[in-house]
Design an enzyme around this catalytic site. Structure first.
Site, PDB file in Angstrom:
ATOM      1  N   HIS A 112      -1.222  -1.438  -4.110  1.00 30.21           N
ATOM      2  CA  HIS A 112      -2.514  -1.149  -3.482  1.00 30.21           C
ATOM      3  C   HIS A 112      -2.625   0.369  -3.363  1.00 30.21           C
ATOM      4  CE1 HIS A 112      -6.016  -2.147  -0.992  1.00 30.21           C
ATOM      5  NE2 HIS A 112      -5.629  -1.186  -0.162  1.00 30.21           N
ATOM      6  N   HIS A 162      -8.443   0.770  -4.024  1.00 32.95           N
ATOM      7  CA  HIS A 162      -9.352   0.591  -2.893  1.00 32.95           C
ATOM      8  C   HIS A 162     -10.031   1.933  -2.646  1.00 32.95           C
ATOM      9  CE1 HIS A 162      -9.584  -0.225   1.751  1.00 32.95           C
ATOM     10  NE2 HIS A 162     -10.779  -0.158   1.185  1.00 32.95           N
ATOM     11  N   MET A 188     -12.167   4.228  -0.744  1.00 35.94           N
ATOM     12  CA  MET A 188     -12.837   4.538   0.530  1.00 35.94           C
ATOM     13  C   MET A 188     -13.523   5.887   0.329  1.00 35.94           C
ATOM     14  SD  MET A 188      -9.820   3.236   3.054  1.00 35.94           S
ATOM     15  CE  MET A 188      -8.587   3.314   1.791  1.00 35.94           C
ATOM     16  N   ASP A 229      -4.860   3.407  -2.113  1.00 40.31           N
ATOM     17  CA  ASP A 229      -5.930   3.769  -1.174  1.00 40.31           C
ATOM     18  C   ASP A 229      -6.466   5.175  -1.434  1.00 40.31           C
ATOM     19  OD1 ASP A 229      -6.133   1.537   0.711  1.00 40.31           O
ATOM     20  OD2 ASP A 229      -4.062   2.041   1.239  1.00 40.31           O
ATOM     21  N   MET A 232      -9.054   8.029  -0.343  1.00 41.44           N
ATOM     22  CA  MET A 232      -9.898   8.455   0.787  1.00 41.44           C
ATOM     23  C   MET A 232     -10.452   9.848   0.508  1.00 41.44           C
ATOM     24  SD  MET A 232      -7.402   7.386   3.889  1.00 41.44           S
ATOM     25  CE  MET A 232      -6.639   5.773   3.984  1.00 41.44           C
ATOM     26  N   SER A 258       0.848  -1.192   0.000  1.00 40.83           N
ATOM     27  CA  SER A 258       0.000   0.000   0.000  1.00 40.83           C
ATOM     28  C   SER A 258       0.882   1.240   0.000  1.00 40.83           C
ATOM     29  CB  SER A 258      -0.894   0.010   1.241  1.00 40.83           C
ATOM     30  OG  SER A 258      -1.414   1.319   1.419  1.00 40.83           O
ATOM     31  N   MET A 301     -11.216  -5.948   5.744  1.00 42.15           N
ATOM     32  CA  MET A 301     -10.474  -4.916   6.473  1.00 42.15           C
ATOM     33  C   MET A 301     -10.121  -5.462   7.849  1.00 42.15           C
ATOM     34  SD  MET A 301     -10.015  -2.200   4.588  1.00 42.15           S
ATOM     35  CE  MET A 301      -9.115  -1.369   5.871  1.00 42.15           C
ATOM     36  N   ASP A 358      -6.374  -6.338   4.616  1.00 42.51           N
ATOM     37  CA  ASP A 358      -5.816  -4.985   4.556  1.00 42.51           C
ATOM     38  C   ASP A 358      -5.845  -4.324   5.931  1.00 42.51           C
ATOM     39  OD1 ASP A 358      -5.032  -2.422   3.819  1.00 42.51           O
ATOM     40  OD2 ASP A 358      -6.852  -1.975   2.672  1.00 42.51           O
TER      41      ASP A 358
END
Ligand code: DX5
Ligand code: ZN
Length: 223
Positions: free
Chosen positions: A33, A66, A68, A35, A37, A8, A139, A177
């Site tokens: 990965h 991913h 979020m 992320d 957000m 990540s 998660m 994760d």
């Protein structure tokens, strides 16, 4: 079964991002990965489309996005245009078009699709979608920040999911994760995980050595 390491880059040094992605790839990691957000679905804000576009230009590694973010359906096409190879969404976040239609949208766009189980979300919440996804992301911390400690409740979740996978004859990957370290990796692999996300434990210290240690532990526990 193929075991995949997905470092990540939330834990990377962004001044040296290209170099660090190259290092994880050289050491054998297959995914990056990524992320995303939005400050709404989770409290923090990370990075989004323009950074993804640059990362895509700089690497051939599989880009595991991913999201979020709230109402992720709005952004699927743009993420795919910017280079996402897979898009994983949270059930709680798909309020506008619904989970099933968001997953279908991801698939239509040509990317692989994934669904996420938060620590507080029961497996039953994603059960109706298990036949539609390439991956289930479990998660192992509350989403939103890197560097947290893995929650012990993760193992029971993994066992439950693995049983559903067996009963339904599904082919999805199981990704974990949050808080994955060299100390808990063996137990996670034995619990059925085959896509391993890790931020801090990969990017702190010697990146290539960390990746190699991860693969060594995987090998030892999947003989
Ligand atoms: C947390 C993110 C994770 C995080 C993992 O919300 O989804 O991907 O970067 O980082 P570590 O391995 O440091 O817990
Ligand atoms: Zn993540």
């Amino acid at each position: 079964m193929e075991y995949i390491l997905a470092p990540s880059i939330l834990a990377a040094d962004f001044m040296r991002l290209g170099e660090q992605i190259e290092a994880v790839g050289k050491a054998g990691a297959q995914y990056v990965h990524y992320d995303v957000m939005d400050g709404i679905y989770v409290p923090s804000i990370s990075f989004g489309l323009p950074v993804l576009k640059s990362v895509r230009k700089g690497t051939d590694l599989f880009l595991d996005c991913h999201l979020m973010i709230m109402d992720p359906d709005r952004y699927i096409d743009e993420f795919v245009e910017c280079g996402a190879d897979s898009i994983t969404v949270h059930v709680e976040a798909c309020r506008d078009t619904g989970v099933g239609s968001t997953l279908e949208h991801i698939r239509r766009s040509g990317a692989k699709c994934g669904i996420t189980l938060n620590p507080g979300t029961p497996v039953s919440a994603i059960e109706p979608y298990l036949g539609m996804v390439d991956m289930v992301l479990v998660m192992s911390v509350e989403p939103g920040f890197g560097g947290q400690k893995l929650l012990n409740s993760t193992y029971a979740k993994l066992a439950e999911l693995r049983e559903l996978k067996r009963l339904g004859g599904y082919g999805f990957d199981i990704e974990v994760d949050g808080g994955v370290t060299k100390d808990n990796l063996a137990e996670l692999v034995r619990a059925g995980v085959n896509v391993i996300v890790s931020g801090s434990s990969i990017f702190k210290g010697d990146i290539e050595a960390n990746v190699k240690d991860f693969f060594e532990i995987i090998k030892e526990n999947t003989k």
